[in-house]
Each structure stands twice: as structure tokens, then as C-alpha cells.
Design a protein around this motif. Structure first.
Motif, PDB file in Angstrom:
ATOM      1  N   PRO A 144      32.784 -20.371 -29.153  1.00 38.84           N
ATOM      2  CA  PRO A 144      32.560 -21.489 -28.524  1.00 38.84           C
ATOM      3  C   PRO A 144      33.190 -22.849 -29.247  1.00 38.84           C
ATOM      4  O   PRO A 144      33.352 -22.918 -30.900  1.00 38.84           O
ATOM      5  CB  PRO A 144      31.206 -21.950 -27.946  1.00 38.84           C
ATOM      6  N   PRO A 145      34.129 -23.557 -29.200  1.00 42.64           N
ATOM      7  CA  PRO A 145      33.410 -24.262 -27.585  1.00 42.64           C
ATOM      8  C   PRO A 145      34.643 -23.263 -26.660  1.00 42.64           C
ATOM      9  O   PRO A 145      35.545 -23.407 -26.958  1.00 42.64           O
ATOM     10  CB  PRO A 145      34.088 -25.507 -27.404  1.00 42.64           C
ATOM     11  N   ALA A 146      34.711 -23.542 -25.008  1.00 42.79           N
ATOM     12  CA  ALA A 146      35.212 -22.885 -24.234  1.00 42.79           C
ATOM     13  C   ALA A 146      36.454 -23.746 -23.740  1.00 42.79           C
ATOM     14  O   ALA A 146      36.421 -25.379 -23.870  1.00 42.79           O
ATOM     15  CB  ALA A 146      34.564 -22.109 -23.040  1.00 42.79           C
ATOM     16  N   GLY A 147      37.621 -23.919 -22.699  1.00 40.99           N
ATOM     17  CA  GLY A 147      38.626 -25.007 -22.756  1.00 40.99           C
ATOM     18  C   GLY A 147      39.449 -24.060 -22.907  1.00 40.99           C
ATOM     19  O   GLY A 147      40.516 -23.162 -23.687  1.00 40.99           O
ATOM     20  N   SER A 148      41.086 -25.304 -22.894  1.00 41.15           N
ATOM     21  CA  SER A 148      41.977 -25.082 -23.528  1.00 41.15           C
ATOM     22  C   SER A 148      41.864 -25.199 -24.605  1.00 41.15           C
ATOM     23  O   SER A 148      41.681 -25.891 -25.218  1.00 41.15           O
ATOM     24  CB  SER A 148      43.593 -25.606 -22.734  1.00 41.15           C
ATOM     25  N   ALA A 149      43.033 -24.309 -25.650  1.00 39.50           N
ATOM     26  CA  ALA A 149      43.026 -24.644 -27.486  1.00 39.50           C
ATOM     27  C   ALA A 149      44.584 -24.652 -27.643  1.00 39.50           C
ATOM     28  O   ALA A 149      45.716 -23.299 -26.715  1.00 39.50           O
ATOM     29  CB  ALA A 149      42.682 -23.507 -27.650  1.00 39.50           C
ATOM     30  N   VAL A 150      45.179 -24.715 -29.052  1.00 39.73           N
ATOM     31  CA  VAL A 150      46.433 -24.109 -29.146  1.00 39.73           C
ATOM     32  C   VAL A 150      45.988 -23.233 -30.654  1.00 39.73           C
ATOM     33  O   VAL A 150      45.553 -23.727 -31.439  1.00 39.73           O
ATOM     34  CB  VAL A 150      47.559 -25.018 -29.277  1.00 39.73           C
ATOM     35  N   ILE A 151      46.980 -23.017 -30.604  1.00 35.37           N
ATOM     36  CA  ILE A 151      47.022 -21.397 -32.492  1.00 35.37           C
ATOM     37  C   ILE A 151      48.275 -21.692 -32.449  1.00 35.37           C
ATOM     38  O   ILE A 151      49.458 -21.461 -31.987  1.00 35.37           O
ATOM     39  CB  ILE A 151      46.917 -20.459 -32.197  1.00 35.37           C
ATOM     40  N   VAL A 152      48.867 -22.285 -33.168  1.00 33.04           N
ATOM     41  CA  VAL A 152      49.985 -22.780 -34.358  1.00 33.04           C
ATOM     42  C   VAL A 152      50.869 -21.864 -36.023  1.00 33.04           C
ATOM     43  O   VAL A 152      49.622 -21.860 -36.651  1.00 33.04           O
ATOM     44  CB  VAL A 152      49.971 -23.967 -34.730  1.00 33.04           C
ATOM     45  N   ALA A 153      51.546 -20.589 -35.777  1.00 26.46           N
ATOM     46  CA  ALA A 153      52.386 -20.619 -36.830  1.00 26.46           C
ATOM     47  C   ALA A 153      52.682 -20.971 -37.502  1.00 26.46           C
ATOM     48  O   ALA A 153      53.940 -21.379 -37.025  1.00 26.46           O
ATOM     49  CB  ALA A 153      52.469 -18.962 -35.950  1.00 26.46           C
ATOM     50  N   ILE A 154      52.682 -21.267 -38.470  1.00 30.12           N
ATOM     51  CA  ILE A 154      53.770 -21.806 -39.902  1.00 30.12           C
ATOM     52  C   ILE A 154      54.225 -21.011 -40.693  1.00 30.12           C
ATOM     53  O   ILE A 154      53.421 -20.499 -41.124  1.00 30.12           O
ATOM     54  CB  ILE A 154      52.722 -22.650 -40.081  1.00 30.12           C
ATOM     55  N   LEU A 155      55.764 -21.141 -41.066  1.00 28.01           N
ATOM     56  CA  LEU A 155      55.916 -20.100 -42.087  1.00 28.01           C
ATOM     57  C   LEU A 155      56.757 -20.991 -42.804  1.00 28.01           C
ATOM     58  O   LEU A 155      58.087 -22.106 -42.286  1.00 28.01           O
ATOM     59  CB  LEU A 155      57.214 -19.401 -40.998  1.00 28.01           C
ATOM     60  N   SER A 156      56.374 -21.137 -43.917  1.00 29.50           N
ATOM     61  CA  SER A 156      57.232 -21.555 -45.252  1.00 29.50           C
ATOM     62  C   SER A 156      58.511 -20.663 -46.084  1.00 29.50           C
ATOM     63  O   SER A 156      57.931 -19.729 -46.708  1.00 29.50           O
ATOM     64  CB  SER A 156      55.580 -22.135 -46.086  1.00 29.50           C
ATOM     65  N   GLU A 157      58.931 -21.697 -45.571  1.00 30.89           N
ATOM     66  CA  GLU A 157      60.432 -21.040 -46.996  1.00 30.89           C
ATOM     67  C   GLU A 157      60.102 -20.783 -48.654  1.00 30.89           C
ATOM     68  O   GLU A 157      60.120 -19.485 -48.901  1.00 30.89           O
ATOM     69  CB  GLU A 157      61.598 -21.406 -46.949  1.00 30.89           C
ATOM     70  N   ARG A 158      59.307 -21.486 -49.192  1.00 36.05           N
ATOM     71  CA  ARG A 158      58.485 -21.673 -50.541  1.00 36.05           C
ATOM     72  C   ARG A 158      57.555 -20.928 -50.479  1.00 36.05           C
ATOM     73  O   ARG A 158      56.511 -21.026 -49.236  1.00 36.05           O
ATOM     74  CB  ARG A 158      58.819 -22.322 -51.438  1.00 36.05           C
ATOM     75  N   ARG A 159      56.532 -20.432 -51.397  1.00 35.29           N
ATOM     76  CA  ARG A 159      55.846 -19.815 -51.295  1.00 35.29           C
ATOM     77  C   ARG A 159      54.318 -20.502 -51.615  1.00 35.29           C
ATOM     78  O   ARG A 159      54.119 -21.805 -52.385  1.00 35.29           O
ATOM     79  CB  ARG A 159      55.036 -18.786 -52.900  1.00 35.29           C
ATOM     80  N   VAL A 160      53.377 -21.289 -50.043  1.00 33.90           N
ATOM     81  CA  VAL A 160      52.601 -21.445 -49.826  1.00 33.90           C
ATOM     82  C   VAL A 160      50.995 -21.623 -49.287  1.00 33.90           C
ATOM     83  O   VAL A 160      51.517 -20.128 -48.152  1.00 33.90           O
ATOM     84  CB  VAL A 160      52.811 -22.923 -48.704  1.00 33.90           C
ATOM     85  N   GLN A 161      50.376 -21.627 -49.189  1.00 31.02           N
ATOM     86  CA  GLN A 161      48.784 -20.201 -48.959  1.00 31.02           C
ATOM     87  C   GLN A 161      48.200 -20.787 -48.645  1.00 31.02           C
ATOM     88  O   GLN A 161      47.303 -20.749 -47.397  1.00 31.02           O
ATOM     89  CB  GLN A 161      48.828 -19.552 -49.471  1.00 31.02           C
ATOM     90  N   LEU A 162      47.488 -22.267 -48.510  1.00 36.85           N
ATOM     91  CA  LEU A 162      46.566 -23.296 -48.368  1.00 36.85           C
ATOM     92  C   LEU A 162      46.936 -24.798 -47.886  1.00 36.85           C
ATOM     93  O   LEU A 162      47.807 -25.101 -48.770  1.00 36.85           O
ATOM     94  CB  LEU A 162      45.472 -23.372 -48.856  1.00 36.85           C
ATOM     95  N   LEU A 163      46.959 -25.179 -47.189  1.00 37.15           N
ATOM     96  CA  LEU A 163      47.149 -26.645 -46.629  1.00 37.15           C
ATOM     97  C   LEU A 163      46.311 -27.700 -46.525  1.00 37.15           C
ATOM     98  O   LEU A 163      45.143 -26.755 -45.930  1.00 37.15           O
ATOM     99  CB  LEU A 163      47.585 -25.912 -44.909  1.00 37.15           C
TER     100      LEU A 163
END
Length: 214
Positions: A144-163
Motif C-alpha cells: 500500500p497505498p492503493a491508487g494511481s502512481a508513477v515510476i520514472v526512469a532517469i538515465l544519466s550520461e555521466r556516472r551517477v547512482q544515488l540522487l
């Protein structure tokens, strides 16, 4: 991923479950001492004012598996492809507006072999959780929670692993608003050059998918 829990069934430290700050991702994690340098090789990101670039120059495509409607307690995975190489991060915004990075996490980075565990190669589908993570028993289970959500794919040209995701002062209104918000925010980030001290611009690409939790 607030709609998903990441956990391991095979590790001896299974009982040590921590809730990532600001997210609903429950991670089976060894004691904190097992992660002494999970972020030591991750570049610090600096904020500057800068114009926003194209939203998807790398041609990133995100797929939710098995589909965009998921049931609480069910398992999900993600497939990502791109026309250009880059470093992948997945950010979830749940039905209540909470934003969290679900891949990669500090725990996965601490257990990975080599620096490129989130590197996407052109034209090759990248599956999350990765085969290596699956072998260690990691999986995403819808919560949970139930409902509408979104997932975002972010692609970095340079090496980044945690935002270090920003605190959201308002509830984002759907995919377009979420994409605009993250695109504006990442356009202000600069990455220190390795050993040189210069702050370098970066190219970011995005794809976003809505899904429904029942």
C-alpha cells in the motif's frame, strides 16, 4: 518504491529490515557496519541555474512488468532500453505523492561487484531487479497505498547512482507534472570532475509510466 518492498529471503541478516527514509521500500539489510562506504564512490551533485535540455535525447523506454495494473502483494519488475549508454535510476512517486529512489539503493551498491551495476547498454533491455540481485533473493513486492502512481526512469550520461531527491512542497499532479519537476531539478545538477574539481554539466533522459495499485 512505496508500492513495492525490496527484500531478501536468502541472507542471514533477513530479520534486520529498515525502512528507507521518505519511501516505502523495506530493505533487508545487514548491520550498518556492513555498508561503511556505500556512497564513497558516488559523485556529489551540485546545484546551479541552467536551462533544461531535451527530456529524452537517449531514447529511454520504460516498461512495467507484468503490466500497469498491479495488486498489493504481487511481484513487479521493470525493463528499460535506450538508444545511448547511460546510468539508470528508477524513482517512484506513490499514490500519496511520496517520491523515492528504488533503484539502485545504497544496499545494492554496497553488495555489487564493480562500479557499473546500473549501466544500460544501447539496444539491450536492462531488467530491474538485475539477475545478480535476483540471485541474492531481492525482489519487488507491491505494498500500500492503493491508487494511481508513477515510476520514472532517469538515465544519466555521466556516472551517477544515488540522487538526493528534493523535498516536494506540493503533490505532483500526474505524469506530465512529475516529469517537468524532475527535468527542471536535474537540469540544475553539476557533477564534479574526477580529480579535477571542475563542475561538469550532464545530460539526463527520462521516461515515465503510470500504474495502478489495487
Amino acid at each position: 518504491m512505496s508500492p513495492a518492498k525490496l527484500f531478501s529471503r536468502k541472507q542471514s541478516w533477513l530479520a534486520l529490515v529498515s525502512l528507507l527514509a521518505g519511501s516505502g521500500v523495506a530493505c533487508a539489510a545487514p548491520p550498518p557496519s556492513a555498508f561503511p562506504s556505500a556512497a564513497t564512490n558516488i559523485s556529489l551533485l551540485w546545484h546551479v541555474q541552467a536551462p533544461r535540455g531535451p527530456a529524452n535525447a537517449a531514447g529511454v523506454t520504460l516498461e512495467i512488468l507484468p503490466g500497469p495494473t498491479v495488486n498489493i502483494g504481487g511481484k513487479v519488475s521493470f525493463g528499460v532500453t535506450a538508444r545511448k549508454p547511460g546510468y539508470l535510476m528508477l524513482v517512484d512517486v506513490d499514490a500519496e505523492g511520496r517520491m523515492s529512489q528504488i533503484f539502485p539503493t545504497a544496499e545494492l551498491l554496497a553488495q555489487s561487484v564493480g562500479p557499473d551495476m546500473n549501466l544500460v547498454k544501447p539496444g539491450v533491455q536492462f531488467i530491474v531487479p538485475t539477475p545478480a540481485a535476483q540471485q541474492r533473493g531481492f525482489e519487488y513486492v507491491v505494498a500500500p497505498p492503493a491508487g494511481s502512481a508513477v515510476i520514472v526512469a532517469i538515465l544519466s550520461e555521466r556516472r551517477v547512482q544515488l540522487l538526493d531527491l528534493p523535498d516536494i512542497q506540493r503533490k505532483l499532479q500526474g505524469p506530465a507534472d512529475t516529469l517537468s519537476y524532475l527535468s527542471d531539478w536535474t537540469s540544475q545538477l553539476r557533477i564534479p570532475e574526477g580529480g579535477g574539481g571542475r563542475l561538469l554539466p550532464n545530460n539526463w533522459s527520462f521516461d515515465i509510466k503510470s500504474y495502478s495499485i489495487k
